[in-house]
Design an enzyme around this catalytic site. Structure first.
Site, mmCIF file in Angstrom:
data_model
loop_
_atom_site.group_PDB
_atom_site.id
_atom_site.type_symbol
_atom_site.label_atom_id
_atom_site.label_comp_id
_atom_site.label_asym_id
_atom_site.label_seq_id
_atom_site.Cartn_x
_atom_site.Cartn_y
_atom_site.Cartn_z
ATOM 1 C CG ASP A 297 0.748 -27.029 0.044
ATOM 2 O OD1 ASP A 297 0.637 -25.383 0.689
ATOM 3 O OD2 ASP A 297 1.020 -28.100 0.827
ATOM 4 C CG HIS B 229 -1.531 -19.573 -1.528
ATOM 5 N ND1 HIS B 229 -1.830 -19.327 -2.403
ATOM 6 C CD2 HIS B 229 -1.400 -20.923 -1.609
ATOM 7 C CE1 HIS B 229 -2.892 -20.036 -3.175
ATOM 8 N NE2 HIS B 229 -2.227 -21.043 -2.341
ATOM 9 C CD GLN C 147 -6.725 -25.589 -2.426
ATOM 10 O OE1 GLN C 147 -7.737 -25.287 -2.991
ATOM 11 N NE2 GLN C 147 -6.723 -24.311 -1.213
HETATM 12 P P1 GDP Z 1 1.753 -22.702 -1.791
HETATM 13 O O1 GDP Z 1 0.784 -22.902 -1.481
HETATM 14 O O2 GDP Z 1 1.663 -23.150 -3.701
HETATM 15 O O3 GDP Z 1 2.035 -20.878 -2.239
HETATM 16 O O4 GDP Z 1 3.356 -22.979 -1.155
HETATM 17 P P2 GDP Z 1 3.734 -22.877 -0.114
HETATM 18 O O5 GDP Z 1 3.999 -21.331 1.241
HETATM 19 O O6 GDP Z 1 2.276 -23.952 1.015
HETATM 20 O O7 GDP Z 1 5.252 -23.635 0.238
HETATM 21 C C1 GDP Z 1 6.436 -23.363 -0.560
HETATM 22 C C2 GDP Z 1 7.098 -23.101 0.633
HETATM 23 O O8 GDP Z 1 8.344 -23.409 0.007
HETATM 24 C C3 GDP Z 1 7.257 -21.769 1.345
HETATM 25 O O9 GDP Z 1 7.616 -21.949 2.882
HETATM 26 C C4 GDP Z 1 7.777 -20.803 0.554
HETATM 27 O O10 GDP Z 1 8.592 -19.842 1.309
HETATM 28 C C5 GDP Z 1 9.438 -22.264 0.322
HETATM 29 N N1 GDP Z 1 9.698 -21.625 -0.726
HETATM 30 C C6 GDP Z 1 9.148 -21.503 -2.137
HETATM 31 N N2 GDP Z 1 9.652 -21.283 -3.702
HETATM 32 C C7 GDP Z 1 11.452 -22.190 -3.201
HETATM 33 C C8 GDP Z 1 12.664 -22.320 -3.045
HETATM 34 O O11 GDP Z 1 12.923 -21.931 -4.490
HETATM 35 N N3 GDP Z 1 13.110 -23.042 -2.441
HETATM 36 C C9 GDP Z 1 13.299 -22.601 -1.033
HETATM 37 N N4 GDP Z 1 14.225 -23.311 -0.737
HETATM 38 N N5 GDP Z 1 11.927 -22.499 -0.785
HETATM 39 C C10 GDP Z 1 10.970 -21.916 -1.288
HETATM 40 P P1 IMO Z 2 -1.933 -24.675 -1.032
HETATM 41 O O1 IMO Z 2 -2.996 -23.616 -1.525
HETATM 42 C C1 IMO Z 2 -1.586 -28.937 -0.317
HETATM 43 C C2 IMO Z 2 -5.043 -30.697 0.377
HETATM 44 C C3 IMO Z 2 -5.211 -31.112 2.007
HETATM 45 C C4 IMO Z 2 -6.457 -32.949 1.501
HETATM 46 C C5 IMO Z 2 -7.326 -32.337 0.657
HETATM 47 C C6 IMO Z 2 -8.707 -31.753 1.194
HETATM 48 O O2 IMO Z 2 -1.783 -23.845 -0.126
HETATM 49 O O3 IMO Z 2 -1.565 -25.160 -2.313
HETATM 50 P P2 IMO Z 2 -9.439 -29.537 1.852
HETATM 51 O O4 IMO Z 2 -9.505 -28.944 3.619
HETATM 52 O O5 IMO Z 2 -9.522 -28.434 0.742
HETATM 53 O O6 IMO Z 2 -11.205 -30.268 2.254
HETATM 54 O O7 IMO Z 2 -8.710 -30.872 1.804
HETATM 55 O O8 IMO Z 2 -6.364 -31.340 0.244
HETATM 56 N N1 IMO Z 2 -4.880 -29.170 0.747
HETATM 57 C C7 IMO Z 2 -3.990 -28.552 -0.001
HETATM 58 N N2 IMO Z 2 -2.739 -29.287 0.096
HETATM 59 N N3 IMO Z 2 -2.441 -27.131 -0.189
HETATM 60 C C8 IMO Z 2 -3.292 -26.897 -0.644
HETATM 61 O O9 IMO Z 2 -3.326 -25.301 -0.652
HETATM 62 C C9 IMO Z 2 -4.067 -28.114 0.211
HETATM 63 N N4 IMO Z 2 -5.557 -26.836 0.216
HETATM 64 C C10 IMO Z 2 -6.636 -28.447 1.156
HETATM 65 O O10 IMO Z 2 -4.590 -31.488 3.237
HETATM 66 O O11 IMO Z 2 -5.374 -33.722 1.904
HETATM 67 MG MG MG Z 3 0.794 -23.987 0.723
#
Ligand code: GDP
Ligand code: IMO
Ligand code: MG
Length: 431
Positions: A13, A41, A230
């Site tokens: 994330d 994502h 992840q």
């Molecule tokens: P990923 O799994 O690595 O793709 O990340 P996620 O999408 O799960 O979580 C990132 C969150 O932060 C999402 O809601 C994005 O829209 C948001 N985001 C990404 N870059 C920025 C930033 O620079 N600032 C803020 N405030 N939000 C961001």
């Molecule tokens: P993105 O790609 C954050 C975490 C789960 C749990 C552990 C194992 O969005 O960054 P699983 O379901 O994979 O067997 O869970 O990994 N986890 C993540 N945490 N971002 C993710 O994906 C995750 N995918 C799995 O919360 O701790």
């Molecule tokens: Mg994510």
């Protein structure tokens, strides 16, 4: 050679979706190499609204984050565990948006399938003692079958007899486990065969030998982005085991997960959130179980993109990041969510660990040591100025730049980009 790998440098994330979407403008192919629909994502794209241009947020779970750029081909590699139900939902949503998929989405015939029993087993295992806090998407059980050599792959959908034989064997085993251990109801083979053959009809047009496709693309000098899901600290080998996912999000996973050689990799970019978060259980040395942690969660909107769970929040941790840079071979980083720190009076960064009063330099990966860590912090003065409207790195407040440059120098890496918001225009390239 033209393969760049994007990896999450923390516990997931970090904002990989946004960074991949940004880079997609200049590449030909984006390829996911591991994980499954446990990933979420987020990509924020401009759209036409009733009152002019606006933006809309999309969360992708399986389809690579390059899909919103119509010239980009999107590959789901052999290392991914594919949940056809999740995939169909995602394809349906993208079709509704008018995003063309035909000829653009390529699914590896060797990717393993997530079956209904994987999700069931994932959920009921989590009711036991050592809860990982999984996403419940069947990831662990599907990788167990892959490595047990009993898994069912996309290619198996082509032949009803093979599918039926494999399923019967698997379901026989699973039903025994389910009924003996979990007193759960038995699974129906015919129902699953029917369901998966229906999926086959729908995904057949996308299925191909993606390793061969990528080989041809490499020969034609196409630009390829390998998208990790992840993060490094959730890697099954290098993360905080057993509180990890069941695949290899680190850069090494890109080669096996796509069927491309290490010699094809030109660079590895690490995505680093300006603070730390973690969803699910497991060690988190800089976690803030206090109002600062609450504030980071609220300001950063730190709730899981897949499960909606509140993310645990804490300060940036340079010891774990140094480790992450080392095992991934990260040469440059993208820092995301800097804007979330805009209003803090002080911002701390963990620069070292002590265990039983003794300083340790390297990130430990055994639980017992991880639980004993006392982080040492360096405190930076906050910049107390909004950055989300800033459009060039040099226009960032001096204290924000000092924060970034100090931690990059302590990490011994180069900052390539800073993100100050979720939108595409909130992206500052560091010259
Ligand atoms: P990923 O799994 O690595 O793709 O990340 P996620 O999408 O799960 O979580 C990132 C969150 O932060 C999402 O809601 C994005 O829209 C948001 N985001 C990404 N870059 C920025 C930033 O620079 N600032 C803020 N405030 N939000 C961001
Ligand atoms: P993105 O790609 C954050 C975490 C789960 C749990 C552990 C194992 O969005 O960054 P699983 O379901 O994979 O067997 O869970 O990994 N986890 C993540 N945490 N971002 C993710 O994906 C995750 N995918 C799995 O919360 O701790
Ligand atoms: Mg994510």
């Amino acid at each position: 050679m033209p393969v760049q790998i994007i990896v999450g440098a923390q516990w997931g994330d970090e904002g990989k979706g946004k960074i991949v979407d940004h880079l997609s403008e200049k590449v030909d192919i984006v390829a996911r190499y591991q994980g499954g629909a446990n990933a979420g994502h987020t990509v924020v794209v401009p759209t036409k609204g009733p009152g002019g241009m606006t933006t809309k947020e999309y969360v992708l779970h399986l389809i690579p984050s390059g899909i919103f750029h119509r010239h980009v081909k999107c590959v789901i590699g052999n290392g991914v565990v594919l949940d056809p139900a999740a995939l169909m939902t995602e394809i349906g949503q993208l079709h509704q948006l008018g995003i063309p998929m035909k000829g653009r989405l390529l699914i590896s015939h060797n990717a393993h399938l997530i079956m209904p029993y994987h999700k069931l087993l994932d959920t009921i295992r989590e009711q036991g003692d050592q809860k990982i806090g999984t996403t419940g998407r069947g990831i662990g059980p599907a990788y167990i079958d892959k490595y047990m050599r009993t898994g069912i792959r996309v290619v198996d959908l082509l032949d009803r007899d093979i599918l039926s034989t494999k399923l019967k064997r698997n379901i026989g085993e699973k039903n025994e486990i389910l009924s003996k251990l979990y007193h759960s109801k038995e699974l129906d083979v015919d129902e699953i065969i029917h369901e998966y053959q229906e999926f086959d009809k729908k995904i057949d047009e996308y299925v191909t030998d993606t390793s061969l496709y990528l080989y041809d693309a490499l020969r034609k000098k196409k630009e390829i982005l390998a998208e990790g899901a992840q993060g490094a600290l959730l890697d099954v080998d290098h993360g905080t085991y057993p509180f990890v996912t069941s695949s290899s999000p680190t850069s090494g996973g890109a080669c096996t997960g796509l069927g491309i050689p290490p010699t094809a990799i030109s660079s590895v970019i690490g995505v680093v959130k300006a603070y730390s978060t973690r969803v699910g259980n497991g060690p988190f040395p800089t976690e803030l179980n206090n109002e600062i942690g609450e504030r980071l969660r609220k300001t950063g909107g730190e709730y899981g993109a897949t499960t909606g769970r509140p993310r645990r929040c804490g300060w940036l941790d340079l010891v774990s990041l140094r480790y992450s840079l080392r095992i991934n071979g990260i040469e440059k980083i993208a820092i995301t969510k800097l804007d979330v720190l805009d209003d803090f009076d002080e911002i701390s960064v963990c620069t070292g660990y002590r265990v039983n009063k003794k300083k340790i330099d390297n990130f430990p990966t055994d639980l017992r040591t991880l639980e004993l860590i006392e982080p040492e912090y360096r405190v930076f003065k906050g910049w107390k100025t909004p950055t989300s409207g800033v459009r060039s790195y040099s226009k960032l407040p001096a204290r924000a730049r000092a924060y970034i440059e100090s931690f990059a120098s302590l990490l011994g890496t180069r900052v390539w980009m800073v993100s100050v918001g979720a939108r595409r225009d909130q992206t500052l390239i560091v010259r």
